[in-house]
Write a protein that holds these residues in place. Sequence first.
Motif, PDB file in Angstrom:
ATOM      1  N   ARG A 190      -2.232   8.953  -6.396  1.00 26.77           N
ATOM      2  CA  ARG A 190      -3.100  10.121  -6.605  1.00 26.77           C
ATOM      3  C   ARG A 190      -3.549  10.278  -8.050  1.00 26.77           C
TER       4      ARG A 190
ATOM      5  N   VAL B 105      -5.792   6.812  -2.136  1.00 25.07           N
ATOM      6  CA  VAL B 105      -5.078   7.765  -1.274  1.00 25.07           C
ATOM      7  C   VAL B 105      -6.081   8.262  -0.240  1.00 25.07           C
ATOM      8  N   TRP B 106      -5.615   8.369   0.962  1.00 26.73           N
ATOM      9  CA  TRP B 106      -6.467   8.837   2.074  1.00 26.73           C
ATOM     10  C   TRP B 106      -6.516  10.352   2.007  1.00 26.73           C
ATOM     11  N   ILE B 107      -7.686  10.913   1.767  1.00 27.48           N
ATOM     12  CA  ILE B 107      -7.814  12.373   1.760  1.00 27.48           C
ATOM     13  C   ILE B 107      -8.483  12.773   3.072  1.00 27.48           C
ATOM     14  N   GLY B 108      -7.694  13.437   3.904  1.00 29.53           N
ATOM     15  CA  GLY B 108      -8.239  13.777   5.215  1.00 29.53           C
ATOM     16  C   GLY B 108      -7.714  15.090   5.739  1.00 29.53           C
ATOM     17  N   ALA B 109      -6.529  15.476   5.238  1.00 29.25           N
ATOM     18  CA  ALA B 109      -5.901  16.672   5.789  1.00 29.25           C
ATOM     19  C   ALA B 109      -6.543  17.929   5.219  1.00 29.25           C
ATOM     20  N   VAL B 110      -6.864  17.860   3.936  1.00 31.79           N
ATOM     21  CA  VAL B 110      -7.347  19.066   3.258  1.00 31.79           C
ATOM     22  C   VAL B 110      -8.728  18.805   2.679  1.00 31.79           C
TER      23      VAL B 110
ATOM     24  N   GLN C 203       7.265   6.317   0.272  1.00 32.31           N
ATOM     25  CA  GLN C 203       7.597   7.284   1.319  1.00 32.31           C
ATOM     26  C   GLN C 203       8.311   6.575   2.469  1.00 32.31           C
TER      27      GLN C 203
ATOM     28  N   ARG D 276       9.642   5.932   6.383  1.00 35.76           N
ATOM     29  CA  ARG D 276       9.009   5.989   7.703  1.00 35.76           C
ATOM     30  C   ARG D 276      10.048   6.315   8.762  1.00 35.76           C
TER      31      ARG D 276
ATOM     32  N   GLN E  57      -7.531  18.798  -5.475  1.00 30.76           N
ATOM     33  CA  GLN E  57      -6.322  17.960  -5.480  1.00 30.76           C
ATOM     34  C   GLN E  57      -6.283  17.043  -6.712  1.00 30.76           C
TER      35      GLN E  57
ATOM     36  N   ARG F 208       0.822  -1.211   0.000  1.00 31.92           N
ATOM     37  CA  ARG F 208       0.000   0.000   0.000  1.00 31.92           C
ATOM     38  C   ARG F 208       0.858   1.265   0.000  1.00 31.92           C
ATOM     39  N   GLN F 209       0.545   2.150  -0.877  1.00 33.03           N
ATOM     40  CA  GLN F 209       1.149   3.481  -0.863  1.00 33.03           C
ATOM     41  C   GLN F 209       0.127   4.435  -1.472  1.00 33.03           C
ATOM     42  N   SER F 210       0.282   5.695  -1.198  1.00 33.48           N
ATOM     43  CA  SER F 210      -0.686   6.668  -1.710  1.00 33.48           C
ATOM     44  C   SER F 210      -0.505   6.847  -3.206  1.00 33.48           C
TER      45      SER F 210
HETATM   46  C1  LIG Z   1      -5.229  11.523   8.182  1.00 36.47           C
HETATM   47  C2  LIG Z   1      -4.599  11.563   6.809  1.00 36.47           C
HETATM   48  C3  LIG Z   1      -4.848  12.640   5.991  1.00 36.47           C
HETATM   49  C4  LIG Z   1      -4.317  12.685   4.697  1.00 36.47           C
HETATM   50  N1  LIG Z   1      -4.673  13.699   3.862  1.00 36.47           N
HETATM   51  C5  LIG Z   1      -4.201  13.711   2.593  1.00 36.47           C
HETATM   52  C6  LIG Z   1      -4.657  14.707   1.678  1.00 36.47           C
HETATM   53  O1  LIG Z   1      -5.490  15.554   1.982  1.00 36.47           O
HETATM   54  N2  LIG Z   1      -4.145  14.683   0.425  1.00 36.47           N
HETATM   55  C7  LIG Z   1      -3.234  13.732   0.013  1.00 36.47           C
HETATM   56  O2  LIG Z   1      -2.820  13.768  -1.154  1.00 36.47           O
HETATM   57  N3  LIG Z   1      -2.793  12.764   0.867  1.00 36.47           N
HETATM   58  C8  LIG Z   1      -3.262  12.727   2.126  1.00 36.47           C
HETATM   59  N4  LIG Z   1      -2.884  11.725   2.989  1.00 36.47           N
HETATM   60  C9  LIG Z   1      -1.920  10.693   2.543  1.00 36.47           C
HETATM   61  C10 LIG Z   1      -0.544  10.933   3.169  1.00 36.47           C
HETATM   62  O3  LIG Z   1       0.054  12.057   2.574  1.00 36.47           O
HETATM   63  C11 LIG Z   1       0.322   9.675   2.971  1.00 36.47           C
HETATM   64  O4  LIG Z   1      -0.299   8.564   3.563  1.00 36.47           O
HETATM   65  C12 LIG Z   1       1.721   9.853   3.584  1.00 36.47           C
HETATM   66  O5  LIG Z   1       2.437  10.856   2.908  1.00 36.47           O
HETATM   67  C13 LIG Z   1       2.539   8.557   3.518  1.00 36.47           C
HETATM   68  O6  LIG Z   1       2.651   8.120   2.173  1.00 36.47           O
HETATM   69  P1  LIG Z   1       2.175   6.661   1.739  1.00 36.47           P
HETATM   70  O7  LIG Z   1       0.690   6.581   2.020  1.00 36.47           O
HETATM   71  O8  LIG Z   1       2.462   6.587   0.268  1.00 36.47           O
HETATM   72  O9  LIG Z   1       2.924   5.665   2.529  1.00 36.47           O
HETATM   73  C14 LIG Z   1      -3.430  11.646   4.265  1.00 36.47           C
HETATM   74  C15 LIG Z   1      -3.197  10.547   5.098  1.00 36.47           C
HETATM   75  C16 LIG Z   1      -3.800  10.494   6.350  1.00 36.47           C
HETATM   76  C17 LIG Z   1      -3.598   9.258   7.203  1.00 36.47           C
END
Ligand SMILES: Cc1cc2nc3c(=O)[nH]c(=O)nc-3n(C[C@H](O)[C@H](O)[C@H](O)COP(=O)(O)O)c2cc1C
Length: 176
Positions: free
Chosen positions: A14, A121-126, A160, A162, A66, A10-12
């Motif tokens: 986009r 990809v987890w979108i949660g921050a923005v 990415q 850790r 995004q 698993r990796q993000s």
């Molecule tokens: C709570 C949370 C919020 C996140 N929000 C965003 C986001 O808004 N946009 C985005 O592109 N990635 C977002 N991510 C993905 C992280 O950037 C990503 O998981 C992190 O950089 C590690 O990379 P990886 O998932 O490839 O291992 C979020 C992840 C988490 C857990």
Amino acid sequence: MEFFEAIHARQSIRKFQDKPVEVDTLMKILEAANRAPSAGNLQAYQIVVVQEPAVKARLDAASGHQGSLAEAPVVLVFCAHPQESATRYGSRGEDLYCIQDATIACAYAQLAATALGLASVWIGAVFEPEMVRDALRLGGSQWPIALLPLGSPAEQPPRQPRRPLQETVRWIASPR
Ligand SMILES: Cc1cc2nc3c(=O)[nH]c(=O)nc-3n(C[C@H](O)[C@H](O)[C@H](O)COP(=O)(O)O)c2cc1C
């Protein structure tokens, strides 16, 4: 895919291919999310499955354009249900448990998607919660916690790093 393989794979991602996700695959992901633990087994959340392009575009706008939410064939939106959790757990359910419930379900879904060869990809921050609520016509007590665009990958970014475990783990051992 084997469990630890999925964890490591698993990796993000986009960027997504313009290719639908099969209903059977989607159902397996939703069933996996449904097996996640939750406080008191209340499952104080709802998962909204979005495939409609106009709604995905609104979700994308809600997350600062995004791109991934508009591009992915499917977006799962994990919404906490504070009132449901509050009925048993009061303010702790309202402020914490329902968010944990929704978050764990999303984590299960993300790993299940990986195991089935899909990217996410987890979108949660923005994102603007009120805009997401409007786009999904969510009921009064439901709050979006995480958005998960899903589909076939159209990019292969570097993985990415850790932090080392010494920084994130503290052991408390009993004396021998
Ligand atoms: C709570 C949370 C919020 C996140 N929000 C965003 C986001 O808004 N946009 C985005 O592109 N990635 C977002 N991510 C993905 C992280 O950037 C990503 O998981 C992190 O950089 C590690 O990379 P990886 O998932 O490839 O291992 C979020 C992840 C988490 C857990």
